[in-house]
Structures are given as C-alpha cells and as structure tokens.
Design a protein around this motif. Sequence first.
Motif, PDB file in Angstrom:
ATOM      1  N   PRO A 252       0.810  -1.225   0.000  1.00 18.98           N
ATOM      2  CA  PRO A 252       0.000   0.000   0.000  1.00 18.98           C
ATOM      3  C   PRO A 252       0.839   1.270   0.000  1.00 18.98           C
ATOM      4  O   PRO A 252       0.341   2.336  -0.336  1.00 18.98           O
ATOM      5  CB  PRO A 252      -0.817  -0.138   1.289  1.00 18.98           C
ATOM      6  CG  PRO A 252       0.001  -1.015   2.174  1.00 18.98           C
ATOM      7  CD  PRO A 252       0.695  -1.980   1.259  1.00 18.98           C
ATOM      8  N   THR A 253       2.108   1.180   0.400  1.00 18.24           N
ATOM      9  CA  THR A 253       3.001   2.338   0.403  1.00 18.24           C
ATOM     10  C   THR A 253       4.282   1.979  -0.334  1.00 18.24           C
ATOM     11  O   THR A 253       4.560   0.808  -0.591  1.00 18.24           O
ATOM     12  CB  THR A 253       3.360   2.757   1.843  1.00 18.24           C
ATOM     13  OG1 THR A 253       4.007   1.651   2.512  1.00 18.24           O
ATOM     14  CG2 THR A 253       2.113   3.159   2.616  1.00 18.24           C
ATOM     15  N   GLY A 254       5.068   2.982  -0.676  1.00 20.24           N
ATOM     16  CA  GLY A 254       6.362   2.748  -1.296  1.00 20.24           C
ATOM     17  C   GLY A 254       6.388   2.857  -2.798  1.00 20.24           C
ATOM     18  O   GLY A 254       7.444   2.756  -3.408  1.00 20.24           O
ATOM     19  N   GLY A 255       5.220   3.048  -3.436  1.00 17.00           N
ATOM     20  CA  GLY A 255       5.200   3.284  -4.869  1.00 17.00           C
ATOM     21  C   GLY A 255       4.714   2.143  -5.730  1.00 17.00           C
ATOM     22  O   GLY A 255       4.303   2.365  -6.867  1.00 17.00           O
ATOM     23  N   VAL A 281      -0.845  -7.323  -9.441  1.00 19.19           N
ATOM     24  CA  VAL A 281      -2.015  -6.496  -9.702  1.00 19.19           C
ATOM     25  C   VAL A 281      -1.661  -5.058  -9.342  1.00 19.19           C
ATOM     26  O   VAL A 281      -1.337  -4.765  -8.183  1.00 19.19           O
ATOM     27  CB  VAL A 281      -3.237  -6.958  -8.893  1.00 19.19           C
ATOM     28  CG1 VAL A 281      -4.420  -6.016  -9.131  1.00 19.19           C
ATOM     29  CG2 VAL A 281      -3.609  -8.384  -9.245  1.00 19.19           C
ATOM     30  N   PHE A 282      -1.668  -4.194 -10.333  1.00 16.56           N
ATOM     31  CA  PHE A 282      -1.406  -2.773 -10.102  1.00 16.56           C
ATOM     32  C   PHE A 282      -2.734  -2.058  -9.998  1.00 16.56           C
ATOM     33  O   PHE A 282      -3.571  -2.137 -10.891  1.00 16.56           O
ATOM     34  CB  PHE A 282      -0.582  -2.180 -11.237  1.00 16.56           C
ATOM     35  CG  PHE A 282      -0.324  -0.706 -11.076  1.00 16.56           C
ATOM     36  CD1 PHE A 282       0.636  -0.265 -10.183  1.00 16.56           C
ATOM     37  CD2 PHE A 282      -1.054   0.226 -11.795  1.00 16.56           C
ATOM     38  CE1 PHE A 282       0.876   1.093 -10.021  1.00 16.56           C
ATOM     39  CE2 PHE A 282      -0.821   1.583 -11.640  1.00 16.56           C
ATOM     40  CZ  PHE A 282       0.142   2.020 -10.750  1.00 16.56           C
ATOM     41  N   GLN A 283      -2.938  -1.360  -8.873  1.00 11.37           N
ATOM     42  CA  GLN A 283      -4.184  -0.628  -8.701  1.00 11.37           C
ATOM     43  C   GLN A 283      -4.024   0.778  -9.245  1.00 11.37           C
ATOM     44  O   GLN A 283      -3.205   1.556  -8.764  1.00 11.37           O
ATOM     45  CB  GLN A 283      -4.586  -0.568  -7.232  1.00 11.37           C
ATOM     46  CG  GLN A 283      -5.931   0.149  -7.016  1.00 11.37           C
ATOM     47  CD  GLN A 283      -6.342   0.184  -5.569  1.00 11.37           C
ATOM     48  OE1 GLN A 283      -6.205  -0.804  -4.855  1.00 11.37           O
ATOM     49  NE2 GLN A 283      -6.841   1.329  -5.126  1.00 11.37           N
ATOM     50  N   SER A 284      -4.786   1.117 -10.275  1.00 12.07           N
ATOM     51  CA  SER A 284      -4.702   2.448 -10.855  1.00 12.07           C
ATOM     52  C   SER A 284      -5.216   3.479  -9.868  1.00 12.07           C
ATOM     53  O   SER A 284      -5.975   3.171  -8.949  1.00 12.07           O
ATOM     54  CB  SER A 284      -5.521   2.511 -12.153  1.00 12.07           C
ATOM     55  OG  SER A 284      -6.876   2.189 -11.889  1.00 12.07           O
ATOM     56  N   GLY A 285      -4.758   4.708 -10.068  1.00 10.86           N
ATOM     57  CA  GLY A 285      -5.110   5.762  -9.122  1.00 10.86           C
ATOM     58  C   GLY A 285      -4.219   5.705  -7.902  1.00 10.86           C
ATOM     59  O   GLY A 285      -4.666   5.411  -6.794  1.00 10.86           O
ATOM     60  N   SER A 286      -2.913   5.960  -8.098  1.00  7.79           N
ATOM     61  CA  SER A 286      -1.945   5.773  -7.022  1.00  7.79           C
ATOM     62  C   SER A 286      -2.148   6.737  -5.864  1.00  7.79           C
ATOM     63  O   SER A 286      -1.566   6.557  -4.802  1.00  7.79           O
ATOM     64  CB  SER A 286      -0.519   5.917  -7.564  1.00  7.79           C
ATOM     65  OG  SER A 286      -0.343   7.182  -8.172  1.00  7.79           O
ATOM     66  N   SER A 287      -2.967   7.785  -6.058  1.00  7.01           N
ATOM     67  CA  SER A 287      -3.218   8.720  -4.962  1.00  7.01           C
ATOM     68  C   SER A 287      -4.281   8.205  -4.002  1.00  7.01           C
ATOM     69  O   SER A 287      -4.471   8.764  -2.925  1.00  7.01           O
ATOM     70  CB  SER A 287      -3.652  10.078  -5.522  1.00  7.01           C
ATOM     71  OG  SER A 287      -4.854   9.952  -6.268  1.00  7.01           O
TER      72      SER A 287
END
Length: 853
Positions: A252-255, A281-287
Amino acid sequence: MRVPRKHVMGAVGAIALTAGVVGVAPTSALGAPSPGAAVVINEVYGGGGNSGATFNRDFIELVNKTTAAVDLSTWSVQYASAAGTSWSTKTNLTGVRIPAGGRVVVGGASGANGAPITADVDGGINLSGSAGKVALVDTQTALPGTTCTDACSDLPQVVDFVGYGTANDWAGAGAAPGTANATSVSRNSTSSNTANNATDFTVGTPTPGAGTPPPPGTPVPKTIAEVQGTGSTSPLVGQNVIVKGVVTAAYPTGGFHGFYLQTQGTGPEPSASGASDGVFVFQSGSSTPLDADAVVGNYVEVTGKVSEFSGLTEVTAAGADIVDAGEDFSPVQALTVPWPTTDAGRESLEGMLFQPTGDYTVTNTFGTNQFGEVGLAVGDHPLLQNTEVGAPGSPEAAAVVADNAKRAVTLDDGASSNFTASSFSTSTCGTRPIPCLLNADLTPAYVSNTKPVRVGEAASFSAPVVVDYRFSLWRFQPTAQVVGPDNATSPVSFQNTRTAAPDTADIDQLGTADLKVASFNVLNYFTDLGDQDPTCLAYYDRDDNGVTVRDGCDRRGAWDAGDLARQTEKEVSAITALDADVVGLMEIENSAKFGHPRDTALAALVAALNAKVGAGTWAFVPSSTDLPSADDQDFITSAIIYQPAKVMRVDRSRALGDQSGPTQAFGNAREPIAQTFKKKTAKADKFLFVVNHFKSKGSAGPFPGDEDTGDGQGASVTSRILQAQALRDWVPGVAAEYGAKAVVMAGDYNSYTMEDPLDVLYRAGYTDVGSTFDPSSYSYSFSGLSGSLDHILVNDYALRMSTGADHWNINSGESVALEYSRYNYHSTDFYQSGPYRSSDHDPVVLGLKAFVQ
C-alpha cells in the motif's frame, strides 16, 4: 526500481462464481418484466437427460443487455410448473456478477441422455420438457405463488418472466411456444426484449452459452496461468480479464501500489505447464489507498487489463474492480524448488510465493543506498569479474559470464523509492539550482552499522518472498515493504563478516612476518577544499550543505573542513588498524597543482595519524626530484608512508618521471614512485617498494586499442599495457642502483588479475601475492562483480621473503551509505567513525621476512 506512473482504468465487470462478491450495486427490478430490464432470461431448456434429449441437463441462460456489469449476488432463478403455485424450486445466484453483454448458464437437473454442457452456476431445477414458468427475481425469497397464482409475472421483485407451452402465466400478451426434449425456447440473435413472451421467443435447437457475444473489451474470466502464458510476455496483453487468487504480498506504500495474486491451492511445486500461477495487480489511481480487500491471505477477484511493465506481467485494476471472493478457497504454499538457472525457468515462477533455500551470498551493495536493494548470488561466493578468473576472451572468462547469469538475483525492498534522487529545479530546491535530495526524509532498507550488509556475506531467508521481474533484473520481493533503519519486515538476515584488522593467519601462512607492507587507495584525499573555490559545484546533503566536490573545478574530495575531518578520521582509522610498516597510498592530492609544496596534503594526513597514535609514529617519503614539472602531473598522486621505528629508508626517493608527455606512457596516469627500505634490525634485506596507479578503465586514452572493445578489460587497455612495460623496464635499474634484490610493487593497477597489463609483469617474473596467498578474496566490487584492481606484485627474491597476504575487506563490499561522502543524506545518518567504507578500494597487506637465509 519502479517509478510512479499513471495507468488506464481497467474495464469493470466480471462473472464471479463464488460467494461473497461485493463492489457492484445490484440492479433493482423495474416492477414487472419490462423492455428496459438490464438482465433477461435468454433461453429455457427443460428436456435435458430425457429420451431423445439434445443435452443431458436442463438449463436457463441469462444475458446482460447493458454496457455495465450487474451484480446478481442477491438474486435467484425460480421455477413453477405450467399451472403450479409453488415456487420453492429455485437456484440462488449468490456470488454471480455478469459482465457487460455477458451471459450466465444456470444448470438444472440432469439425466442419462444427451451431450454434456458446461454450466456457470450449478443448480437443481427440474424443468418440464414442454411447458412451465421461469422467473428471474431480485431476491432469494420464493415467490408467493398461492396468492399471485396466474399473475406472479407482475410482482415488483420479478425482473423477467418466461411462461412457455401451456403455462398459465407469462409476460406480455401470451406464452412462449411449447418445447420438446430436443428443443428450447430462446430469444432471437440480438436477445430482443419487448416483454412479450409470445413474440420474443421461438422454438429451436438448444444453444447453452451461445447467447449474444459480449462487446469488444468485455472482461473474460481467465486463470492466472492463462494470463502469464509460457513466454516472456503475456499472450493476453491489452485484454481485459477476470482473475481470482490469494493475495500473497501487498504494497500500500512505497510506490508499487499493488499486490501479488496467486491461484488458490498452488505450490510448493511449479505448474507442469510452465506457466506461472502468480501475477502482480497494479491498482490504478496511485493517490488513492490500496483496496481494502488487498490484504495478504485474502481470496479476491480482480477485473483489469493485462500489460507488461518493464518485463513484469501485471493486471491493472481500479479499486472497484478488486472484490472479496469469499472464504471458500485453498491456501497457497511457497515454492521450495532451487532458484532456476535460466530466464525461462524463472518465468515459470514469476509472481509466485517462493522460499529461497540453500546458499545465497551478497554480491552487490551499491544499489542499497539508492534503491534499497541487495544483489545476491546463489551459492557460497559472490559473482566475479570474468577477467579476474580468465584471460580476456578465453573460455574461462566466458564460463564466468555464464555462471554469473545463472546465479544472479536481487533482493528488493517492496518499494520503488529512489533514496538519492536529486533535483536541480529551483522550485523544488529553494532559491538556488542545486542537486537537492528529494527523498531525504526516508531511510533505505537493509543499510545498517550494527547489522551491516556486505559483499561476501551469507544471506539466510527466514520467510518467503515473491519472484518479481523489474527493470531487467530478477528480484525477490518481500511480502511487505521493508523500511529502514529498523528493517522489521525483512525476510532475510545477513552474516556479519567485518573484522577489526587484517587476517593474521593469512599474512603469516609461511611463518610469522617480520614486517608488513600494504597498498591503500585513500579516495581522493584533498586538503584543498571545494568551498574554497567559487567555481566548484557540490553534492549536497539533506540540509543543502555541501559534502563533496561534484564538478566545475580541479579539486576533488571533501567540500569543507567538516567533511575533510570525517574523511580524515576514517582514513586514519583504517591505516592505524592496517598496522603495516610501509603503506603505498593512491588518490592523494598533488598539492603542487594548487600552488603549495607537493606533499602538503600528504603531510596533513601523516600529522593526523600521529595525532591519533603518537608523535613520530608515521613519516612520509618526500616526493622525488625525478618527477616532471607540475604541469605534466595529475591532480592526484601516489605516496609512501612508513613507520620509522620499524623500517629505515635507503637513500633518496625515486620516480619514473621521464614518460609523462601527452603521447608517452604516463601522460594519462600517475608516475610510479619508489623508495628502498630495510627493516631496522641487525640482519635485513633491502627491498625496493614501488607504488603505481595506472590509467582507469572509464575513458579511452590516446593510443590505438584504447577504446573499450567489450572483452572485459574496459577502456584504455593499450595505455595500461604501455605503463606496465615502462614500469617493467624502469624498476630493475633502480633496484640495482641501491642494491635491493627484493622488489615489491604495490598499487591500483586498474586491471583485474588476468588482464593484459598485469600479464606484462607476470611474464617479467613478478607474482601477484594477493591471488597467490588469498585467492578467494578481492579488493574491488563494481556492478555486483568482485575482482582485484589493487595488487602487490613481487619478484622472485621478494616472493622468498613473503609469508602471506590478505585483502582486508573494509570498503568495497560495504554500502556507500556509510562513506563520508554520503554524510546526512538520509533521515538516518549512517556515518560512523572507524575504518569501514573509508574508501571504495580494499587495502592489500603483504607479510615479509626481514632476511632470506
């Protein structure tokens, strides 16, 4: 490491066939069968398994007529006979989500006749083969047939209704036609819906699952193995898929902003198909925060687009497309196979949980300071420079390259942070364009003074990792981000191999040494500082204070007095603990280039040594009058220091000072310097001690063949060969002049042990005592490969005097984060007094007998 990036949001919608699917709101009924219904009954077949049946099972097919997924988790399909009032025969659709334009086949009762069918939902409804009533209901409560009798199709919870044959209830003006064991009623090819059974349905051959195909881009259920495929890239790149699996690692953190998913029940062996059962699995919307269901141990369903990121197969999903898939699953097990030696073998493990077993050795710590990663080698020794082991272009050198490729893997920290990223932007750095540190509030993983990570150390894994591929490297990712300086979630521990002094056992292999000589590169030790010259540019620490000279001027090394004090302390600690009687130094300031006496910086270092261990303990050999003018010399030079209580100088110092013109051997290197010594004892042999610093590998010199040919020797091979030849020809005359039978030549030759420049000296009768007495240890580490650039070479007489040698590994294998030049770079300051990381080269020590009988 991975850098933050934007991803395209994956398409929503999936068929979820297990319990507990959440995240897509149910579509409410329209009051009674309506032409606007989102999901309709598309086909009904009740003759399954009967005599003459087309298929061995009854079925009801549903179709989603919209462009968005519909969650049917709280819905049901219900059945009553043609004139019946009981709707207790039903199949609940718990966990079913139907994608845009998709279809679901609900299986019913089966019999002995007919072909098998594949159902998406297992049910047990026993439909009539000729007439009956089917209702799609947005609850899982049975319809109250005793009160609605022949008007149940009008109830508000009924989304769609089909009465066929002699049914007493239907949608619209009349029932759909009756059927037989070999026929069904179905809508036309476009699944049109006028809410009138009589006109919407026709009799024909049953076609389960052959309803209207979903629109292009509609997510398709796939296994993770199908997504991965058996090649280096996914065969489904660009496609929207639905995958299910167990979360094995989450970031959830670190990029990274994603997690690893693995097919339930897989491991500890890889699949025989050669396809991996794990995927990132890359979750879009990293913000936005990582989805709440992306927790290690959860079983989830993911809808997203398949892509390749720097060689890593991944599925990109929006948070709404990551949903809980329930608790009915089998856990995964970590793979326990040996680390594969080929890329194809590693591809079969990509994304899967892996428990490293057997020997692993640290081979690279340079990237630890920048990216929080540690290079590892499978086996009990680090990766090697090929020309350390074999001659350039030889089969032995090629074998090393092949072996390195088989054994390399990188331990990562579960993050994409660049801990030394800098910016020259005034908006980022304040009022002046300096290379400010952008991540100075962070601390890289694995760096430690109390538990140092060093090249050559054994690495022991206490927890599994995930096999990962990013930026051209195979990696072990921890299952959660490792954060320094505590490194609490590290899956690995490291053997501490630091020693407080050189190994006496190595130095005294052939008897106790009477004296010791050493070679030591002191990392641009300059007393003319960067802050004293307005043209100098600096590397800055986290508080925007200069640390070392970056560019713009001829000075090198420390930026100001505080930095010089930290560098001096480390050099003094290392030389003191080295405890040699004579030490050859490389990379010390040539003070004559700055208008001072040539030995000014050297005198300052010796003064600092004596301040620590006592006045008069150390002295330096004054620069030779043989040296050319300052204009023909480099800004760094070599030097000799010694302990006058133990050894004495014989006559004056010497230098090879007539080969420094632009087209001569030492026009691009430091002139060799020499001094004859003997131990202060009744019987002692003289020995000529020569210090060398050949041309570096990084840039090409002026001679033909100086360009890097790719044979492993780097650039300027011809320059170094000419320097070796000039040294070979000069030394015998100097030794004879002073009656020294023994010759000891130390220094940074910028050549690995089996390279051509050293071969010139081997052929002249010199022996490398480092590789002779300490063959499994090296003085330098570059790009994760170990080898020796620093050597002590002796002639036959000096070899008879030699008792042993040791590479004292205090520098090259240590993280650069500990160096004075990285002072105050991170939120944790790793600078400590002491010898460790006093330079980037390790000292080499040789033991000598004072006299050969």
